[in-house]
Design a protein around this motif. Structure first.
Motif, short mmCIF file in Angstrom:
data_model
loop_
_atom_site.label_atom_id
_atom_site.label_comp_id
_atom_site.label_asym_id
_atom_site.label_seq_id
_atom_site.Cartn_x
_atom_site.Cartn_y
_atom_site.Cartn_z
N GLU A 358 0.83 -1.21 0.00
CA GLU A 358 0.00 0.00 0.00
C GLU A 358 0.87 1.26 0.00
OE1 GLU A 358 -3.77 2.13 0.44
OE2 GLU A 358 -3.33 0.03 -0.02
N LEU A 359 1.97 1.22 0.73
CA LEU A 359 2.87 2.36 0.83
C LEU A 359 3.94 2.35 -0.26
CD1 LEU A 359 3.39 2.37 4.71
CD2 LEU A 359 1.85 3.82 3.38
N ALA A 360 3.84 1.42 -1.19
CA ALA A 360 4.80 1.28 -2.30
C ALA A 360 6.24 1.17 -1.78
CB ALA A 360 4.68 2.45 -3.27
N GLY A 361 6.39 0.46 -0.67
CA GLY A 361 7.71 0.25 -0.10
C GLY A 361 8.25 1.46 0.63
N GLY A 362 7.47 2.55 0.68
CA GLY A 362 7.92 3.76 1.35
C GLY A 362 7.39 3.80 2.76
N GLY A 363 7.08 5.00 3.22
CA GLY A 363 6.55 5.13 4.56
C GLY A 363 5.95 6.48 4.80
N GLY A 364 4.73 6.49 5.29
CA GLY A 364 4.13 7.73 5.77
C GLY A 364 3.26 8.47 4.78
N HIS A 365 3.73 8.68 3.55
CA HIS A 365 2.98 9.51 2.62
C HIS A 365 1.98 8.69 1.80
CE1 HIS A 365 4.95 13.28 3.39
NE2 HIS A 365 6.13 12.68 3.33
N ARG A 366 0.92 9.38 1.37
CA ARG A 366 -0.15 8.74 0.62
C ARG A 366 0.32 8.40 -0.79
NH1 ARG A 366 -5.37 10.40 -2.01
NH2 ARG A 366 -4.51 12.48 -2.23
N VAL A 367 -0.11 7.26 -1.27
CA VAL A 367 0.24 6.77 -2.60
C VAL A 367 -1.04 6.61 -3.41
CG1 VAL A 367 1.33 4.93 -3.93
CG2 VAL A 367 2.25 5.55 -1.68
N ILE A 368 -1.08 7.18 -4.63
CA ILE A 368 -2.19 6.96 -5.55
C ILE A 368 -1.66 6.16 -6.73
CG2 ILE A 368 -3.97 7.97 -6.99
CD1 ILE A 368 -3.83 10.49 -5.51
N VAL A 369 -2.35 5.07 -7.04
CA VAL A 369 -1.99 4.22 -8.17
C VAL A 369 -3.15 4.27 -9.16
CG1 VAL A 369 -1.30 1.90 -8.88
CG2 VAL A 369 -0.72 2.73 -6.57
N GLY A 370 -2.91 4.73 -10.38
CA GLY A 370 -4.02 4.81 -11.32
C GLY A 370 -3.66 5.51 -12.60
N THR A 371 -4.70 5.83 -13.37
CA THR A 371 -4.54 6.52 -14.64
C THR A 371 -4.40 8.02 -14.39
OG1 THR A 371 -6.92 6.90 -14.89
CG2 THR A 371 -6.03 4.80 -15.74
N PRO A 372 -3.95 8.78 -15.38
CA PRO A 372 -3.92 10.23 -15.22
C PRO A 372 -5.28 10.81 -14.82
CG PRO A 372 -2.64 9.62 -17.14
CD PRO A 372 -3.32 8.38 -16.66
N GLU A 373 -6.36 10.29 -15.39
CA GLU A 373 -7.70 10.79 -15.07
C GLU A 373 -8.05 10.52 -13.61
OE1 GLU A 373 -6.93 8.89 -17.65
OE2 GLU A 373 -7.26 10.27 -19.35
N GLN A 374 -7.74 9.33 -13.11
CA GLN A 374 -8.03 9.00 -11.72
C GLN A 374 -7.24 9.90 -10.76
OE1 GLN A 374 -7.06 4.80 -12.13
NE2 GLN A 374 -9.20 4.22 -11.70
N ILE A 375 -5.98 10.14 -11.09
CA ILE A 375 -5.15 10.96 -10.22
C ILE A 375 -5.60 12.41 -10.26
CG2 ILE A 375 -2.80 11.86 -9.94
CD1 ILE A 375 -1.88 9.00 -10.85
N ALA A 376 -5.96 12.92 -11.45
CA ALA A 376 -6.47 14.29 -11.56
C ALA A 376 -7.77 14.44 -10.78
CB ALA A 376 -6.66 14.67 -13.02
N ASP A 377 -8.64 13.44 -10.86
CA ASP A 377 -9.90 13.49 -10.11
C ASP A 377 -9.64 13.57 -8.61
OD1 ASP A 377 -11.42 13.33 -12.41
OD2 ASP A 377 -11.83 11.17 -12.23
N ASP A 378 -8.72 12.77 -8.12
CA ASP A 378 -8.40 12.75 -6.69
C ASP A 378 -7.84 14.11 -6.25
OD1 ASP A 378 -7.71 10.60 -4.30
OD2 ASP A 378 -6.26 12.23 -4.41
N ILE A 379 -6.89 14.62 -6.99
CA ILE A 379 -6.28 15.91 -6.65
C ILE A 379 -7.34 17.01 -6.65
CG2 ILE A 379 -4.74 17.71 -7.56
CD1 ILE A 379 -2.82 15.44 -8.35
N ALA A 380 -8.17 17.03 -7.67
CA ALA A 380 -9.20 18.07 -7.78
C ALA A 380 -10.20 17.98 -6.63
CB ALA A 380 -9.92 17.95 -9.12
N HIS A 381 -10.53 16.76 -6.22
CA HIS A 381 -11.48 16.58 -5.10
C HIS A 381 -10.90 17.14 -3.80
CE1 HIS A 381 -14.20 14.84 -2.23
NE2 HIS A 381 -13.29 13.99 -1.78
N TRP A 382 -9.69 16.77 -3.48
CA TRP A 382 -9.06 17.28 -2.26
C TRP A 382 -8.94 18.80 -2.29
CZ3 TRP A 382 -5.28 14.63 1.35
CH2 TRP A 382 -5.60 13.28 1.53
N PHE A 383 -8.57 19.33 -3.45
CA PHE A 383 -8.37 20.77 -3.57
C PHE A 383 -9.69 21.53 -3.45
CE2 PHE A 383 -8.11 24.50 -6.47
CZ PHE A 383 -7.21 25.25 -5.74
N ALA A 384 -10.72 21.09 -4.18
CA ALA A 384 -11.99 21.80 -4.18
C ALA A 384 -12.64 21.80 -2.81
CB ALA A 384 -12.94 21.18 -5.22
N ALA A 385 -12.47 20.71 -2.05
CA ALA A 385 -13.10 20.59 -0.74
C ALA A 385 -12.28 21.24 0.37
CB ALA A 385 -13.35 19.13 -0.42
#
Length: 447
Positions: A358-385
């Motif tokens: 889930e952490l892509a072998g890292g630690g602490g920070h959020r990881v999004i796995v997906g298409t450009p559209e899915q990532i843009a949707d997620d970013i826009a949602h967090w920003f707008a809200a």
């Protein structure tokens, strides 16, 4: 009557040597020597600048705290490296980390003011304390100072640095060749600071920098860290794993800043975000799994154990995390990544193996796995809200993971009207929508 400017998303590129995922340096085409090659950092910064990012950011460590048998580390000193990056770019901000635990205020004030002059007003200082024992030993200490004392030192340290940045009034320089008057000494002031941790006379050796002050950034998630951020920070690099957590964090931080007499927009909240991108979701997941499977499990377990302050042998791959985990070093370690990692595991009921993936072998920070559209949707949602003012982006691999974001995600954010197509200013404060602070002598006269 002018129309208010629409709120704009802020994006920084965190240049974590070869990328966020520990195995990024093993990808075909990756350069294993990139971690110590200035040309690599310049290439990444130029790519981010072409996409109109606000800034590039460099973390730092004062010791080798990772497992160098497998992974590259943060090797180059940030301000020296960022001076080279600034010389090879024209607009993008350059933010570097410097610890208040093992530096002196005068050196840091001078170093970052110099970087601001060299870059034409694009510098930022990420204010951190240092919690690891190897760093303490590199500076002659046998133990890490108490958490509360580290942050008390950091607060006084930052006060002194800000005072030093104001020791020259904006019009102190005259440079009149005809009269022979070079500087007006009445407009250059000592600070004569005497405090619990520091005695600093001043003034600084150079005029106020183009931004007045380099932008102040902070990244601590503990209660002490949030108080430091509320008092001083203009941007905060947070480690929120969920939308609700980030929304609550930002509201609480901005409310506290307002209580301290700062404006409602004085602090930008920029959560860390790792992106793993594919043309389809399946391709993105396959890229994630290939990267994680290229990391030795003993490395991943040791890294996770270090974040959680426990022994690696207590972490069983197909079991949940132990229930008795507590803040590392009795609360004297890193609160931010401990809390973020533990919250992810508990919220999603993950085994250790699932957590590492889930952490892509890292630690602490959020990881999004997906298409450009899915990532843009997620970013826009967090920003707008209002859960984020932007993101401190940590691509899985550099430079190709950033290239995928620039080519695939940035145009979608621009089409939505939330991210700039061109720079409208030249300084980092311009990019972030931050005012240039008035000097203290000017404030005192006004008062």
């Amino acid at each position: 009557m002018s129309t208010p400017r629409p709120r704009q998303l802020h994006l920084n590129a965190n240049i974590l040597h070869s990328g966020f995922v520990p195995s990024a340096w093993r990808l075909p085409g990756a350069d294993p020597r990139a971690f110590s090659d200035v040309a690599h950092y310049v290439r990444v910064a130029q790519l981010a600048e072409r996409a109109r990012f606000d800034a590039v950011f460099l973390a730092d460590n004062a010791a080798i705290v990772d497992q160098i048998h497998f992974r590259p580390i943060t090797a180059l000193e940030p301000t020296v490296l960022l001076a080279s990056v600034a010389a090879a770019t024209t607009h993008i901000g350059v933010i570097g980390t410097a610890s208040t635990s093992y530096n002196e205020p005068y050196n840091i004030a001078r170093r970052f003011a110099t970087l601001d002059h060299v870059s034409g007003g694009r510098a930022g200082w990420n204010v951190v304390t240092t919690a690891d024992l190897p760093s303490a030993r590199n500076f002659g200490h046998d133990a890490v100072p108490d958490h509360a004392r580290r942050y008390a030192r950091a607060s006084e340290f930052t006060d002194v640095v800000k005072a030093l940045w104001d020791t020259w009034e904006d019009d102190a320089f005259i440079g009149d060749q005809a009269s022979g008057r070079f500087i007006d000494p009445a407009k250059v002031h000592a600070i004569a600071h005497r405090g619990e941790f520091f005695a600093v006379q001043g003034p600084l050796t150079l005029p106020r920098s183009p931004q007045g002050h380099p932008v102040l950034v902070q990244a601590g998630g503990s209660a002490d860290g949030r108080e430091l951020a509320a008092r001083h920070a203009e941007a905060v690099f947070s480690a929120s794993q969920s939308f609700e957590e980030s929304l609550a964090y930002g509201r609480a931080l901005k409310a506290r800043a307002a209580e301290l007499g700062r404006g409602p927009d004085a602090v930008k909240v920029l959560p860390g975000l790792t992106t793993i991108i594919g043309a389809t979701e399946a391709q993105a997941l396959r890229r994630r799994d290939d990267l994680v499977d290229s990391i030795p499990w003993d490395y991943s377990l040791a890294r996770l154990a270090g974040i959680l302050g426990t022994a690696p042998e207590r972490l069983r791959l197909d079991d949940a995390l132990p229930h008795d985990l507590a803040l590392p070093s009795g609360g004297n370690g890193n609160h931010t990544f401990f809390n973020a990692t533990l919250a992810t595991a508990r919220r999603k009921n993950l085994t250790v193996r699932q957590l590492v993936r889930e952490l892509a072998g890292g630690g602490g920070h959020r990881v999004i796995v997906g298409t450009p559209e899915q990532i843009a949707d997620d970013i826009a949602h967090w920003f707008a809200a209002g859960a984020a003012d932007g993101f401190n982006l940590m691509p899985d691999a550099l430079p190709d993971g950033l290239q995928q974001f620039v080519d695939g995600v940035v145009p979608l954010l621009q089409q939505r009207g939330i991210f700039r197509r061109e720079y409208t200013g030249r300084t980092l404060r311009d990019h972030l929508g931050l005012a240039r602070p008035a000097g203290r002598a000017v404030q005192a006269r006004a008062a």
